[in-house]
Motif scaffolding. Structure first.
Motif, PDB file in Angstrom:
ATOM      1  N   UNK A  39      -6.697  -1.055 -13.355  1.00 16.56           N
ATOM      2  CA  UNK A  39      -6.843  -1.503 -11.930  1.00 16.56           C
ATOM      3  C   UNK A  39      -7.698  -0.147 -11.430  1.00 16.56           C
ATOM      4  N   UNK A  40      -6.948   0.817 -11.417  1.00 19.08           N
ATOM      5  CA  UNK A  40      -7.623   2.229 -10.858  1.00 19.08           C
ATOM      6  C   UNK A  40      -7.022   3.406 -11.629  1.00 19.08           C
ATOM      7  N   UNK A  41      -7.730   4.415 -11.730  1.00 15.79           N
ATOM      8  CA  UNK A  41      -7.290   5.659 -12.490  1.00 15.79           C
ATOM      9  C   UNK A  41      -8.582   6.698 -12.234  1.00 15.79           C
ATOM     10  N   UNK A  42      -8.088   8.065 -11.837  1.00 15.65           N
ATOM     11  CA  UNK A  42      -9.146   8.944 -11.341  1.00 15.65           C
ATOM     12  C   UNK A  42     -10.111   9.371 -12.634  1.00 15.65           C
TER      13      UNK A  42
ATOM     14  N   UNK B 190     -17.798   1.871  -5.278  1.00 10.50           N
ATOM     15  CA  UNK B 190     -18.032   1.165  -6.609  1.00 10.50           C
ATOM     16  C   UNK B 190     -19.402   1.600  -6.705  1.00 10.50           C
TER      17      UNK B 190
ATOM     18  N   UNK C 252       1.549   2.100  -3.597  1.00  9.85           N
ATOM     19  CA  UNK C 252       0.178   2.088  -4.148  1.00  9.85           C
ATOM     20  C   UNK C 252      -0.199   3.740  -3.875  1.00  9.85           C
ATOM     21  N   UNK C 253       0.102   4.335  -2.638  1.00  7.01           N
ATOM     22  CA  UNK C 253      -0.495   5.646  -2.546  1.00  7.01           C
ATOM     23  C   UNK C 253       0.227   6.568  -3.362  1.00  7.01           C
TER      24      UNK C 253
ATOM     25  N   UNK D 121      -8.126   2.808   0.845  1.00  4.79           N
ATOM     26  CA  UNK D 121      -6.821   2.406   0.252  1.00  4.79           C
ATOM     27  C   UNK D 121      -6.740   3.134  -1.313  1.00  4.79           C
ATOM     28  N   UNK D 122      -5.548   3.056  -1.819  1.00  5.22           N
ATOM     29  CA  UNK D 122      -5.679   3.498  -3.185  1.00  5.22           C
ATOM     30  C   UNK D 122      -6.487   2.856  -4.141  1.00  5.22           C
ATOM     31  N   UNK D 123      -7.254   3.770  -5.043  1.00  5.84           N
ATOM     32  CA  UNK D 123      -8.094   3.166  -5.981  1.00  5.84           C
ATOM     33  C   UNK D 123      -9.305   3.022  -5.527  1.00  5.84           C
TER      34      UNK D 123
ATOM     35  N   UNK E 206     -12.898  10.440  -6.839  1.00  5.41           N
ATOM     36  CA  UNK E 206     -14.023  10.298  -7.471  1.00  5.41           C
ATOM     37  C   UNK E 206     -15.127  10.881  -6.823  1.00  5.41           C
TER      38      UNK E 206
ATOM     39  N   UNK F   8       0.746  -1.283  -0.057  1.00  2.69           N
ATOM     40  CA  UNK F   8      -0.315   0.057   0.107  1.00  2.69           C
ATOM     41  C   UNK F   8       0.714   1.281   0.149  1.00  2.69           C
TER      42      UNK F   8
END
Lengths: 347, 339
Positions: free
Chosen positions: A324-327, B315, A289-290, B111-113, B118, A286
């Motif tokens: 996986x993630x993106x703003x 989500x 990831x931060x 947590x990230x993501x 958003x 994490x």
């Protein structure tokens, strides 16, 4: 710091000089009460001082979202992104890699991470109107030898990959000359590389892309279980340095990461992987990831074919690129293959 | 000593901000020899200004003034009457107790993501929803420390929100709604999100010092977002006590801002691993003392497992505006309880 040039009461200027305060940072680091005591001024004076120096630092710092949206200048616009060299992949990412921030590309070995990175090193050299940034790239290898043979193959085949670009433009670009390869197998070398070499290349405008292949390798051997605090500190420091370089020079940082098996429930939950039996998550946890703006995952397990009409490729060569993630992107994925000329998405 | 009497004036930042010109005059009078008035004249001028300041403070919504007295009951009633920023996502609004509350600080950890940015972007749009649709018709300040504010995504969210309101207006055909829609458009929404990019903690500190004046000049602002509060403070800080002090100072200033300007303040925080004796857990970053510094409703955005698929709290939020843009039905799955 020349306090006389600030719009301050002369009494305050004298107090600043007497207290030997040399920078705005020093002032802001102190509390109101400390400043009062140090400079022997009233709280109202201190408030005024704080506002004046803050104003100097943050003059003209406001922009509305509308101005951000309407900004089309390629030097400042958020719409400008680094293309991946393939329209299908660019559509998945809504234009390409964002210019400010750290993007991670994680996946198992031989899923295609290095292929995509090499392709980016060539894409960045194209003109702005073809999705490039008209500059070079620096590629930091932390474990394997740089794949120069594969790079040469890709260079030779650029005209085939980039059918959207006129042939004379492709011929004029000296791809090999603008890719700088660095090797850094341990943390100290890596630290030197970032703070000296890369800073220099960025300042001189010679590169507009930094690829780190891979970030996980730097941390694999050196830290035991009990060293997690030190490891976290390194990760945070590196992350902050890379982030700062990216912001200053509007340069995307692409970090390649390995994956590990998600052993516990919480880890599995974090990798947001819905394919049963494929619970892998990015290494480094994490703390790393931060620091990321965007995380992409590549894998060799293909998505189930959405319909029978999809053209079939030999399953072995089909890969999946997943956000996986993106703003700015919903969780989505697409398939791609690795061909002689490079990485191409499949619609 | 005139200087002492001025410094003893309990001029809160709010009063200072509300009457900037008057205040500056008051500030300068005793100390600037250039104007050349006597100390008595200065003191008299200050009395006048002071009376004016108090008058203005009680007249302006949310201005706390300096010597306002009220009972605890009055405060409680006032608190319960504060508005909420609705999100058009009923599950989220329910968990928040009606929406994001004005005059309070809400910290969003995750947590990230998971969707913290958003949610912040969505709230910067939702704060602008006109009153006839249940919103607070406000404007938003967005302070970005990580560079994760992507305007294209805000455009998607804003477009979906306008469409949702248009749907309501078409269904109910009320004049108020139709009139409000005339000025509630994508361009107007974007133009009322005031964006500040802070690249390190010094820029963030400076920006927060300037916020009260900015909010006085833009009195319709009802939301201040700091995305994220942890990022600039989590590296390069050998002196942890300095960090704690700076963060506490920030929190105090933000509490005052939230209250004085009747705004909601949203802070996003990272998660960090706390290594326990037998296991490690995820906890919000920035340490124990940060958690106590502000009046905070902590939302722990965690991934929860439902029906064999992985979901997280936000989500649903993402799901909502993709659905809103495609159909008129707003159906949300109920979530497991959030710890």
């Amino acid at each position: 710091m020349d306090w006389d040039q600030f719009d301050l009461n002369p009494k305050v200027v004298a107090a600043l000089k007497k207290a030997d305060i040399k920078s705005i940072k020093e002032i802001l680091n102190l509390s109101g009460a400390d400043l009062q005591r140090l400079m022997k001024l009233s709280s109202a004076d201190i408030q005024c001082l704080l506002k004046t120096v803050s104003h100097t630092l943050r003059r003209n710092s406001m922009i509305t979202a509308l101005q951000l949206y309407q900004d089309k200048d390629h030097l400042t616009s958020q719409h400008q992104k680094l293309s991946l060299g393939c329209s299908v992949l660019d559509t998945l990412l809504k234009g390409g890699i964002p210019l400010v921030g750290i993007t991670e590309l994680a996946g198992e070995s031989s899923a295609g991470k290095t292929q995509i990175s090499l392709q980016l090193c060539l894409c960045v050299q194209y003109p702005y109107r073809y999705g490039g940034l008209e500059s070079g790239a620096v590629y930091i290898c932390t474990e394997d030898v740089f794949p120069s043979k594969r790079l040469q193959q890709l260079i030779d085949q650029q005209h085939k990959l980039r059918a959207d670009v006129p042939a004379e433009i492709i011929r004029k670009i000296k791809f090999g000359n603008s890719i700088f390869v660095e090797h850094a197998a341990d943390l100290d070398t890596f630290h030197n590389c970032i703070t000296k070499r890369i800073s220099l290349l960025l300042t001189r405008g010679m590169v507009r892309l930094v690829v780190i292949d891979s970030i996980a390798a730097l941390f694999r051997c050196e830290f035991g279980v009990s060293d997690s605090v030190t490891k976290a500190r390194y990760l945070q420091t590196f992350g902050a340095q890379l982030h700062s370089l990216s912001t200053r020079f509007r340069t995307p940082i692409m970090c390649i990461n390995q994956v590990t098996d998600a052993v516990s429930e919480s880890e599995a939950a974090q990798c947001s992987c819905s394919v049963v039996g494929n619970r892998v998550c990015s290494a480094l946890g994490i703390t790393w990831a931060n620091q990321l703006l965007m995380r992409l995952m590549v894998s060799r397990v293909p998505q189930p074919a959405p319909s029978s009409g999809v053209a079939s490729h030999p399953t072995g060569s089909v890969r999946t690129l997943r956000v996986v993630f993106a703003p700015h992107l919903p969780p989505s994925s697409c398939c791609y293959t690795v061909k002689l000329e490079g990485v191409k998405g499949i619609k | 000593n005139q200087e002492d009497s001025v410094s003893l004036l309990p001029l809160s930042p709010a009063v200072y901000a509300l009457n900037k010109t008057n205040f500056y005059k008051a500030r300068r009078l005793p100390f600037s020899r250039k104007i050349g008035i006597s100390k008595e004249e200065a003191l008299e001028a200050l009395q006048v200004v002071r009376q004016e300041c108090h008058g203005d403070a009680t007249r302006t919504a949310g201005g706390s003034g300096t010597t306002r007295k009220c009972t605890a009951l009055e405060l409680l009633e006032e608190e319960q009457a504060q508005g909420f920023i609705i999100t058009f996502c009923s599950a989220l609004d329910n968990i928040l107790g009606g929406g994001v509350q004005l005059t309070k600080i809400t910290e969003i950890c995750g947590a990230p993501g998971v969707g913290k940015t958003q949610l912040c972007m969505q709230l910067a749009v939702d704060v602008q929803i006109p009153e006839c649709f249940g919103g607070v018709a406000g404007e938003a300040v967005f302070i970005d420390t990580e560079g994760s504010f992507m305007v294209d995504r805000v455009v998607e969210i804003a477009t979906a929100c306008v469409q949702h309101c248009q749907l309501i207006a078409e269904t109910h055909q009320e004049e108020d709604n139709l009139k409000a829609l005339e000025t509630f458009s994508l361009e107007s929404i974007l133009s009322h999100i005031y964006y500040f990019r802070c690249r390190d903690y010094i820029e963030l500190l400076a920006q927060v010092y300037l916020l009260p004046d900015f909010l006085s000049e833009h009195s319709k602002v009802r939301l201040v977002v700091v995305d994220g509060i942890a990022f600039p403070f989590r590296h390069d800080f050998e002196d942890l006590s300095l960090r704690t002090r700076l963060l506490n100072g920030l929190a105090q200033q933000l509490i005052i801002i939230a209250n004085d300007h009747k705004s909601a303040v949203i802070l996003t925080n990272q998660m960090t691993t706390r290594i326990g004796q037998s296991q490690s857990t995820l906890v919000p970053a920035l340490g124990e003392s940060w958690g106590h510094a502000a009046t905070v409703l902590k939302m722990w955005a965690r991934k929860v497992l439902t029906n064999g698929t992985f979901e997280n709290l936000f989500q649903t939020v993402k799901f909502v505006f993709y659905i809103v843009s495609q159909c008129s039905n707003l159906r949300l799955r109920s979530l497991l309880s959030i710890p």
